[in-house]
Design an enzyme around this catalytic site. Structure first.
Site, PDB file in Angstrom:
ATOM      1  N   LYS A 147      41.295  79.262  50.977  1.00  0.00           N
ATOM      2  CA  LYS A 147      41.673  78.114  51.802  1.00  0.00           C
ATOM      3  C   LYS A 147      42.432  78.622  53.025  1.00  0.00           C
ATOM      4  CE  LYS A 147      44.660  74.150  52.215  1.00  0.00           C
ATOM      5  NZ  LYS A 147      45.875  73.476  51.686  1.00  0.00           N
ATOM      6  N   ALA A 160      46.585  67.051  52.073  1.00  0.00           N
ATOM      7  CA  ALA A 160      47.918  66.752  52.620  1.00  0.00           C
ATOM      8  C   ALA A 160      48.139  65.263  52.803  1.00  0.00           C
ATOM      9  CB  ALA A 160      48.174  67.466  53.944  1.00  0.00           C
ATOM     10  N   GLY A 161      49.322  64.827  52.393  1.00  0.00           N
ATOM     11  CA  GLY A 161      49.765  63.460  52.658  1.00  0.00           C
ATOM     12  C   GLY A 161      49.656  62.505  51.496  1.00  0.00           C
ATOM     13  N   ASN A 214      49.650  68.751  46.097  1.00  0.00           N
ATOM     14  CA  ASN A 214      50.663  69.558  45.431  1.00  0.00           C
ATOM     15  C   ASN A 214      51.947  68.754  45.260  1.00  0.00           C
ATOM     16  OD1 ASN A 214      52.063  72.924  45.919  1.00  0.00           O
ATOM     17  ND2 ASN A 214      52.376  71.455  44.322  1.00  0.00           N
TER      18      ASN A 214
END
Length: 269
Positions: A103, A190-191, A212
């Site tokens: 990634k 993300a978010g 995460n």
């Protein structure tokens, strides 16, 4: 249909569409428990922040999440330039015995952690040329997502909102443009803050969700991991089922209107 629906990335097949990070947990034991509860098969690892053998004598993530059971996705978290990111993933390849699936993330600044797209594009070119299979964190710009696909990236991973913000999907329209524009898997990265965010991403047509902080920073990470597993599965099934069309200013009865006892209805003015 759902049982046969698999995520395919770079020729690899996965039954889970939830990808989970390995940072921010209180210890490796909690990391293992949460990831097992999530059902995730792909786990991301920040090479610059997690020991996977580069620091001898200290606990290694490999002992708790064996590569024989989980597919590792080394990432370049904390990198702010293309060359730094490329060096980091070359190190990861050595530590993981030639592992190619990675990634890429190249950040613009430490405040927003927004992707630096010019540096991301440059790093992607070098890594693909070097034989890596690159999944790439990027902005929700359909033009640049297509450029990353054309370079040879195996998946694009637009942010829903800022890393660690928990704000959910702030621009679903751009996300759908990315989904429509590229042919490689699109995963929200993300978010995500809670289970409904993950479900919405999947309902929009995303191929998967990576998270995460939403799990690790929850009051009960293992329980949240279970919730995220169910949300991703439910969202994907809803997408495959095809939602009913939205009807503005028009209602429709859910029960049959024929073969029933007649009732008087108001006449339209």
């Amino acid at each position: 249909m759902a049982e046969l629906d698999k995520l395919i990335v770079a020729g690899r097949t996965f039954s889970s569409r939830l990808l989970v990070g390995t940072g921010k947990y209180k210890d490796f034991t909690e990391t293992r428990a949460a990831i097992e509860a999530s059902g995730a098969q792909i786990v991301t690892v920040a090479i610059r922040r997690t020991n996977i053998g580069q620091t001898r004598g200290e606990p290694s993530l490999l002992d708790f999440l064996p590569p024989s059971k989980f597919t590792y996705l080394p990432n370049t978290a904390g990198c702010y330039g293309a060359q730094e990111a490329v060096r980091t993933l070359r190190l990861a390849r050595e530590l993981l015995d030639g592992h190619r699936l990675v990634k890429l993330e190249v950040l613009g600044d430490p405040q927003s952690l927004y992707p630096n797209m010019p540096e991301t594009l440059e790093a992607a070119k070098q890594l693909v040329k070097d034989g890596f299979e690159v999944m790439v964190y990027c902005s929700d710009d359909p033009i640049q997502a297509k450029m990353l696909e054309d370079i040879g990236c195996v998946a694009v991973m637009p942010l829903a909102s800022l890393i660690g913000s928990g704000m959910g999907i702030l621009n679903p329209w751009n996300l759908q443009l990315v989904i429509e524009r590229v042919g490689v898997p699109v995963l929200v990265d993300a978010g995500v803050g809670t289970a409904s965010d993950a479900a919405i991403a999947m309902e929009l047509g995303c191929d998967g969700v990576l998270m995460n902080t939403a799990i690790a920073a929850a009051k009960h990470p293992v329980l949240m991991a279970q919730a995220m597993k169910k949300a991703v599965e439910a969202g994907r099934e809803a997408f495959l089922a095809g939602r009913m069309p939205k009807k503005l200013y028009a209602a429709a009865p859910s029960s049959p209107t024929t073969g029933t006892i007649a009732s008087s209805q108001p006449k339209a003015a």
